[in-house]
Motif scaffolding. Structure first.
Motif, PDB file in Angstrom:
ATOM      1  N   LEU A 195       0.855  -1.196   0.000  1.00 21.63           N
ATOM      2  CA  LEU A 195       0.000   0.000   0.000  1.00 21.63           C
ATOM      3  C   LEU A 195       0.893   1.249   0.000  1.00 21.63           C
ATOM      4  CD1 LEU A 195      -3.130   0.819   0.230  1.00 21.63           C
ATOM      5  CD2 LEU A 195      -2.414   1.605   2.489  1.00 21.63           C
ATOM      6  N   THR A 196       0.963   1.886  -1.164  1.00 21.48           N
ATOM      7  CA  THR A 196       1.814   3.071  -1.322  1.00 21.48           C
ATOM      8  C   THR A 196       1.048   4.116  -2.131  1.00 21.48           C
ATOM      9  OG1 THR A 196       2.618   2.192  -3.402  1.00 21.48           O
ATOM     10  CG2 THR A 196       3.945   1.694  -1.440  1.00 21.48           C
ATOM     11  N   ARG A 197       1.645   5.291  -2.234  1.00 24.78           N
ATOM     12  CA  ARG A 197       1.059   6.331  -3.091  1.00 24.78           C
ATOM     13  C   ARG A 197       0.919   5.829  -4.521  1.00 24.78           C
ATOM     14  NH1 ARG A 197       1.479  12.044  -1.309  1.00 24.78           N
ATOM     15  NH2 ARG A 197       1.802  11.767   0.901  1.00 24.78           N
ATOM     16  N   ALA A 198       1.966   5.125  -4.980  1.00 31.32           N
ATOM     17  CA  ALA A 198       1.949   4.646  -6.365  1.00 31.32           C
ATOM     18  C   ALA A 198       0.804   3.653  -6.577  1.00 31.32           C
ATOM     19  CB  ALA A 198       3.283   3.996  -6.708  1.00 31.32           C
ATOM     20  N   ALA A 199       0.595   2.774  -5.593  1.00 30.47           N
ATOM     21  CA  ALA A 199      -0.475   1.772  -5.729  1.00 30.47           C
ATOM     22  C   ALA A 199      -1.843   2.445  -5.815  1.00 30.47           C
ATOM     23  CB  ALA A 199      -0.449   0.799  -4.548  1.00 30.47           C
ATOM     24  N   CYS A 200      -1.951   3.642  -5.253  1.00 31.68           N
ATOM     25  CA  CYS A 200      -3.255   4.339  -5.226  1.00 31.68           C
ATOM     26  C   CYS A 200      -3.321   5.474  -6.239  1.00 31.68           C
ATOM     27  CB  CYS A 200      -3.515   4.906  -3.830  1.00 31.68           C
ATOM     28  SG  CYS A 200      -3.616   3.629  -2.576  1.00 31.68           S
ATOM     29  N   ALA A 201      -2.373   5.485  -7.173  1.00 29.02           N
ATOM     30  CA  ALA A 201      -2.296   6.627  -8.096  1.00 29.02           C
ATOM     31  C   ALA A 201      -3.562   6.800  -8.929  1.00 29.02           C
ATOM     32  CB  ALA A 201      -1.084   6.464  -9.010  1.00 29.02           C
ATOM     33  N   HIS A 202      -4.256   5.693  -9.186  1.00 35.13           N
ATOM     34  CA  HIS A 202      -5.460   5.774 -10.021  1.00 35.13           C
ATOM     35  C   HIS A 202      -6.717   6.080  -9.204  1.00 35.13           C
ATOM     36  CE1 HIS A 202      -8.418   4.250 -13.091  1.00 35.13           C
ATOM     37  NE2 HIS A 202      -7.566   4.879 -13.871  1.00 35.13           N
ATOM     38  N   MET A 203      -6.594   6.045  -7.886  1.00 34.40           N
ATOM     39  CA  MET A 203      -7.767   6.201  -7.010  1.00 34.40           C
ATOM     40  C   MET A 203      -8.044   7.674  -6.747  1.00 34.40           C
ATOM     41  SD  MET A 203      -8.902   3.162  -6.192  1.00 34.40           S
ATOM     42  CE  MET A 203      -9.860   3.403  -4.702  1.00 34.40           C
TER      43      MET A 203
END
Ligand code: AMP
Length: 505
Positions: free
Chosen positions: A263-271
């Motif tokens: 769970l990182t910023r990159a993992a949530c970039a599309h959210m």
């Protein structure tokens, strides 16, 4: 003109080829397929004898057909009565006996037992619906004839009956109308900026208001796509994040996901949005989530009887520990429990609500219904809350969880917040237990991190300077975890029962 919610779904539907439910196992449905299947399912219901105003009970596992069934019931003019698949036959007997559904749907494996039970109650139509389009009702859908006309319904006709989890007394059937559901979903679409570009991760159960109405109605009435997952699975959610834009979850989703190494910023970039509700989100989880992802979780508040009541703002500060402001069209007040008189900011009282979101009453319980409404039409939620200086609503617990110790009111949430702030504490639940001197003894049940070296004395010492003497726990107990229901709500009644004799020993 009819106010059937089904027409609203149709009016707002995007192009037919657009994916409505993205599910595994070949069960995905485009909007065109979703409405076509709902039409066939409505035909099957009508052929089984369902008439407008009837109930259709469903104790089935989560699959896209649960959403098909919601739409089919609307179309046929029946009220859907979704039931937790975890209910036993003994529990089911009460729900079926109380609601007398025209049709009951169950899992394929439960067909014989459910038929036997239903027959005992004088109910003769039970079919099965499995998660892989199996079961007798799935066969009826497959062989259904022409789609029936959408039943004409008034705004305050029933669209669904949801039994409240009711930890005390009989479970009550909350009667929700077409207008209750439609108006609330439209308000949320606006507030949370839902649109056809959105992709929602749906891992909530669909027998409860959160997964059935907040998540599904909002996404489908916005023409969005739903990634439809059978249950919460951290890996499945992590895998869906790169193609999703919104997640709606109960706090446990977030406390579990926040521990996930990926769970990182990159993992949530599309959210673009994370929504939490159904139980209080820990301020600590809010902070950790923000640090790891850059997103402030948007916490909202509602209940089965009222749909959604309040939400933190989409733009503007999403305040940890607060549930925000009344939804547009919803009147909200914090009132004196006895008189119903509104209280000043900062004062704790019962949360009361009025608006087109509020249900019609409890099924076959006119007296219970009357006793939970004020003369001016406000519904008494049973939650205790207060407005802060900026007008954000804070929920401090259920009125029935209020502790009265030595004649003083103790609001569990305040104590829990202090305990949760102690280093090494994961979470806590504060309850009142029978105590011969104090009436109720303030008692804390605490979950600590494995690495933490906390004992009762350390916790009590940490609270000494923080809380008035009467609020300090008389005892601190430790537990590996807190008992929760399917929606992540801590079951305080279970804790009270478990430790009932603590002070009389
Ligand atoms: P249910 O009818 O199962 O949805 O439960 C509704 C109850 O859940 C409310 O009356 C509250 O006690 C609790 N609840 C829902 N959302 C929140 C929230 N964001 N914070 C605190 N409690 C909540």
């Amino acid at each position: 003109m009819s106010d059937n919610l089904f027409d609203l779904f149709l009016d707002r539907a995007p192009r037919r080829e657009k994916l409505a439910l993205d599910a595994s196992g070949g069960l995905s449905l485009t909007y065109g397929e979703l409405f076509a299947r709902a039409g066939q399912a409505a035909r099957a219901l009508v052929d089984l004898g369902v008439e407008p105003g009837d109930r259709v009970a469903a104790q089935i596992d989560k699959s896209p057909d649960a959403i098909v069934l919601l739409l089919a019931c609307l179309k046929a003019g029946a009220a859907l009565l979704p039931l937790n698949a975890a209910y036993t036959l003994a529990e089911l007997e009460y729900f079926l006996g109380d609601s007398a559904p025209a049709v009951t749907l169950c899992r394929p494996a439960a067909l014989a037992a459910t038929r036997e039970l239903a027959a005992k109650l004088g109910l003769h139509c039970v079919e099965s619906l499995g998660v892989a389009r199996d079961g007798t009702f799935a066969e009826l859908i497959a062989s259904a004839g022409a789609t029936p006309e959408t039943a004409s319904r008034a705004a305050d006709d029933l669209a669904a009956i949801l039994y409240t989890s009711g930890t005390t007394g009989r479970s009550k059937g909350a009667m929700l109308t077409h207008d209750n559901l439609g108006s609330n979903a439209l308000a949320l679409i606006d507030l949370w900026r839902f649109g056809a570009d959105d992709t929602l991760i749906h891992a909530l159960p669909v027998f409860h208001t959160h997964g059935l109405f907040v998540a599904s109605n909002v996404a489908l009435l916005a023409g969005a796509t739903i990634i439809f997952q059978p249950r919460f699975d951290a890996e499945a959610i992590m895998a869906a994040l790169p193609r999703a834009s919104v997640l709606m979850g109960v706090p446990t989703f977030y406390t579990r996901l926040v521990e996930h190494p990926d769970l990182t910023r990159a993992a949530c970039a599309h959210m673009r949005l994370f929504v939490s509700g159904s139980a209080p989100l820990l301020a600590d989880t809010h902070a950790q989530w923000r640090e790891k992802t850059g997103h402030a979780i948007l916490e909202r508040y509602g209940m089965t009887e009222t749909n959604m009541i309040a939400s933190n703002p989409y733009e503007g500060e999403r305040r940890p520990g607060a549930v925000g402001f009344a939804l547009p069209g919803v009147s909200l007040r914090v009132a004196d429990a006895e008189s119903g008189a509104p209280l000043a900011k900062g004062e704790v009282g019962v949360v009361e609500v009025k608006g087109s979101n509020v249900f019609k009453g409890y099924w076959r319980m006119p007296e219970k219904t009357a006793s939970e409404f004020r003369a001016d039409g406000f519904f008494i939620t049973g939650d205790l809350g207060r407005f802060d200086a900026d007008g954000y609503l804070h929920i401090v617990g259920r009125a029935k969880d209020l502790i009265i110790s030595g004649g003083f009111n103790v609001y569990p949430k305040e104590i829990e917040n202090e305990i949760d702030a102690i280093d090494g504490v994961v979470e806590s639940a504060v309850i009142g237990l029978p105590h011969r001197d104090f009436g109720e003894g303030v008692t804390a049940v605490v979950v600590t991190r494995a690495s933490a070296r906390l004992d009762e004395a350390t916790i009590l010492a940490a609270l000494e300077a923080r809380l008035a003497k009467y609020k300090q726990p008389k005892r601190v107990l430790f537990a590996a975890d807190l008992p929760r229901n399917a929606m992540g709500k801590v079951q305080k009644a279970t804790l009270r029962a478990e430790h009932q004799a603590l002070y009389s020993a």
